[in-house]
Write a protein that holds these residues in place. Structure first.
Motif, short mmCIF file in Angstrom:
data_model
loop_
_atom_site.label_atom_id
_atom_site.label_comp_id
_atom_site.label_asym_id
_atom_site.label_seq_id
_atom_site.Cartn_x
_atom_site.Cartn_y
_atom_site.Cartn_z
N ALA A 169 0.83 -1.21 0.00
CA ALA A 169 0.00 0.00 0.00
C ALA A 169 0.86 1.26 0.00
CB ALA A 169 -0.93 -0.01 1.22
N ASN A 170 1.93 1.25 0.78
CA ASN A 170 2.85 2.40 0.79
C ASN A 170 3.46 2.61 -0.60
OD1 ASN A 170 2.35 2.69 3.50
ND2 ASN A 170 4.33 1.88 4.17
N MET A 201 -20.59 -11.98 2.62
CA MET A 201 -20.13 -13.35 2.85
C MET A 201 -19.66 -13.51 4.30
SD MET A 201 -18.05 -13.91 -0.75
CE MET A 201 -17.57 -15.61 -0.36
N HIS A 202 -19.52 -14.75 4.71
CA HIS A 202 -18.92 -15.14 5.99
C HIS A 202 -19.81 -14.80 7.18
CE1 HIS A 202 -15.47 -15.84 3.46
NE2 HIS A 202 -15.37 -14.55 3.19
N ASP A 203 -20.01 -13.51 7.49
CA ASP A 203 -20.80 -13.12 8.67
C ASP A 203 -22.06 -12.37 8.30
OD1 ASP A 203 -19.72 -10.77 7.76
OD2 ASP A 203 -18.88 -10.13 9.69
N GLY A 204 -22.41 -12.35 7.01
CA GLY A 204 -23.60 -11.63 6.57
C GLY A 204 -23.30 -10.22 6.09
N THR A 205 -22.20 -9.63 6.55
CA THR A 205 -21.78 -8.31 6.10
C THR A 205 -20.66 -8.44 5.07
OG1 THR A 205 -22.36 -7.27 8.20
CG2 THR A 205 -20.85 -6.05 6.77
N GLY A 206 -19.68 -9.27 5.41
CA GLY A 206 -18.55 -9.43 4.50
C GLY A 206 -17.66 -8.22 4.49
N TYR A 207 -16.89 -8.08 3.42
CA TYR A 207 -15.96 -6.95 3.35
C TYR A 207 -15.49 -6.76 1.93
CZ TYR A 207 -12.39 -10.61 3.14
OH TYR A 207 -11.64 -11.70 2.76
N THR A 208 -14.91 -5.62 1.68
CA THR A 208 -14.17 -5.35 0.46
C THR A 208 -12.90 -4.62 0.86
OG1 THR A 208 -14.27 -4.39 -1.78
CG2 THR A 208 -15.38 -3.17 -0.02
N LEU A 209 -11.78 -4.99 0.29
CA LEU A 209 -10.50 -4.44 0.73
C LEU A 209 -9.75 -3.84 -0.44
CD1 LEU A 209 -8.41 -4.05 2.96
CD2 LEU A 209 -7.56 -6.36 2.49
N GLN A 210 -9.53 -2.51 -0.35
CA GLN A 210 -8.72 -1.79 -1.33
C GLN A 210 -7.45 -1.33 -0.62
OE1 GLN A 210 -12.29 -1.10 -1.20
NE2 GLN A 210 -12.25 -2.70 -2.76
N LEU A 211 -6.31 -1.86 -1.04
CA LEU A 211 -5.06 -1.46 -0.40
C LEU A 211 -4.76 0.00 -0.70
CD1 LEU A 211 -2.55 -4.41 -0.88
CD2 LEU A 211 -4.02 -3.91 1.07
N ALA A 212 -4.50 0.75 0.36
CA ALA A 212 -4.14 2.16 0.23
C ALA A 212 -3.60 2.63 1.58
CB ALA A 212 -5.34 3.01 -0.18
N ASN A 213 -2.86 3.70 1.55
CA ASN A 213 -2.47 4.41 2.77
C ASN A 213 -2.77 5.88 2.51
OD1 ASN A 213 -1.32 5.67 4.95
ND2 ASN A 213 0.55 4.46 4.95
N PRO A 214 -4.03 6.29 2.67
CA PRO A 214 -4.42 7.66 2.33
C PRO A 214 -3.67 8.71 3.13
CG PRO A 214 -6.35 6.24 2.65
CD PRO A 214 -5.17 5.49 3.15
N ALA A 215 -3.32 8.39 4.38
CA ALA A 215 -2.57 9.35 5.19
C ALA A 215 -1.21 9.64 4.55
CB ALA A 215 -2.40 8.81 6.61
N LEU A 216 -0.56 8.60 4.04
CA LEU A 216 0.72 8.79 3.37
C LEU A 216 0.54 9.61 2.10
CD1 LEU A 216 3.74 8.26 3.04
CD2 LEU A 216 3.16 6.07 1.95
N LEU A 217 -0.51 9.34 1.34
CA LEU A 217 -0.75 10.10 0.12
C LEU A 217 -0.99 11.57 0.43
CD1 LEU A 217 -1.04 10.06 -2.95
CD2 LEU A 217 -3.47 9.49 -2.64
#
Length: 371
Positions: free
Chosen positions: A65-66, A106-122
């Motif tokens: 992400a960095n 999925m998994h727990d009914g909510t699930g997730y989506t993951l976008q790698l980023a480090n907005p603080a660094l940007l």
């Protein structure tokens, strides 16, 4: 607050970072500059590897992400140099990040989506406010988190008196159906694989990142039985809202499809993969956008001449055109969408994506990282 925003997009295809500097002080929006940066092979390989479980993932993901944010920052620097704007003149950057997992509901009914980023660094690297993590709130509210761009498609491509279809062919392909005039007539969903499988096959057999102009695919033959096996994938029969990614459509999935066909020539596999994208996309247009006589195509797939020819051949009653003909170049659409989404976040304007992602209601998307 100025009308100037930057949008940054690195898509599932992993072919690089696109950025635009967009001016929302005009109607339609004006793209003042567009810049791109390729991903270094090592970073590209790491981002691809992080789509699957592996050793020391958290550490590797943080460092990737960095590294990605440094590429993002280089694109911002290019955009500012091209326009002579300075950071204080830009209200915010909309940064998508790199999707490495997408498992909503999925998994727990909510699930997730993951976008790698480090907005603080940007934000540190650019001196500009950064808006990121656009998808998580939609997932938290019961939505798929994707696709988000159909609302932007309505803003830039919608017509008051006709139905329009917009097909974005990135790593995955997603379709938007724009009804006349009203935002609540927007339907959007993922059709299935776009370029991801084709690109992976080209890299394996040619050592090239993609099939330029679809030349290799055009030289082969569609293997009908293999195509039918692929089309039997249950995802294609799901009703919208639906979304997908490399979690499903990856080389492991392809190898599973090929198990019963050990003698298919590599070139014919690519031709069949191209046909898979064309068939699944056109089936979605014909099912959900039958009133549309125009198909606007954007994303990397718009540059695949063979794929574009197949789309047109499968839909003789529809005019398929690259989005350039409608005022916004194909390579700029998604980056411009994230500039538009960043503006929505800064202005606290909620988006109602019920007909697109299945979310429970209108939500303000994104998180703000001040410079």
């Amino acid at each position: 607050m100025t009308a100037l925003f930057i949008g940054l997009m690195s898509g599932t295809s992993l072919d690089g970072v696109d950025g635009v500097l967009a001016d929302f002080g005009t109607t339609p929006i004006a793209v003042r500059a567009h810049a791109s940066a390729a991903l270094e092979p090592a970073l590209k390989a790491e981002l691809l590897a992080l789509n699957q479980p592996g050793i020391n993932e958290l550490h590797r993901a943080a460092l990737a992400a960095n590294a990605l944010m440094r590429v993002y920052a280089s694109v911002v620097k290019q955009l500012l140099a091209m326009t002579s704007f300075v950071p204080r003149q830009i209200t915010a950057i909309g940064a998508h990040g790199q999707t490495v997992r997408h498992q909503p509901q999925m998994h727990d009914g909510t699930g997730y989506t993951l976008q790698l980023a480090n907005p603080a660094l940007l934000a540190e690297l650019t001196g500009i406010d950064v808006i990121a993590d656009f998808r998580s709130r939609d997932v938290a509210a019961g939505g798929q988190g994707a696709p988000l761009v159909p609302a932007f498609h309505q803003a830039v491509f919608g017509k008051p008196d006709q139905t329009m279809a917009v097909l974005n062919i990135g790593g995955m392909a997603n379709l938007t159906i724009l009804g006349p005039a009203r935002t609540d007539d927007v339907l959007g969903f993922d059709c299935g694989p776009g370029n991801a499988l084709m690109d992976a096959w080209c890299l394996r057999h040619l050592g090239l990142p993609f099939d330029a102009d679809g030349t290799w695919a055009a030289s082969g033959q569609v293997h009908a039985d293999l195509l039918n096996t692929m089309l039997a994938e249950p995802f294609f029969a799901l009703l919208p809202p639906k979304s997908t990614g490399r979690d499903l459509f990856n080389l492991d999935w392809l190898e599973l499809q090929l198990k019963g066909f050990p003698n298919v020539m590599p070139v014919d596999v690519l031709t069949t993969l191209t046909e898979l994208t064309a068939r699944t996309c056109t089936a979605c247009v014909q099912t959900y956008g039958s009133k549309s006589k125009q198909l606007i195509v954007c994303g990397g797939g718009a540059f695949n001449a063979h794929l574009m020819a197949r789309l047109q051949a499968l839909m003789p009653g529809v005019v398929a055109q690259v989005s350039d003909a409608h005022g916004l170049p194909a390579q700029q659409v998604e980056a411009a969408a994230f500039a538009w989404l960043a503006r929505k976040t800064i202005r606290r304007e909620p988006l109602d994506l019920k007909s697109i992602t299945g979310t429970r209601g209108a939500r303000v998307l994104g998180a703000i990282y001040p410079a």
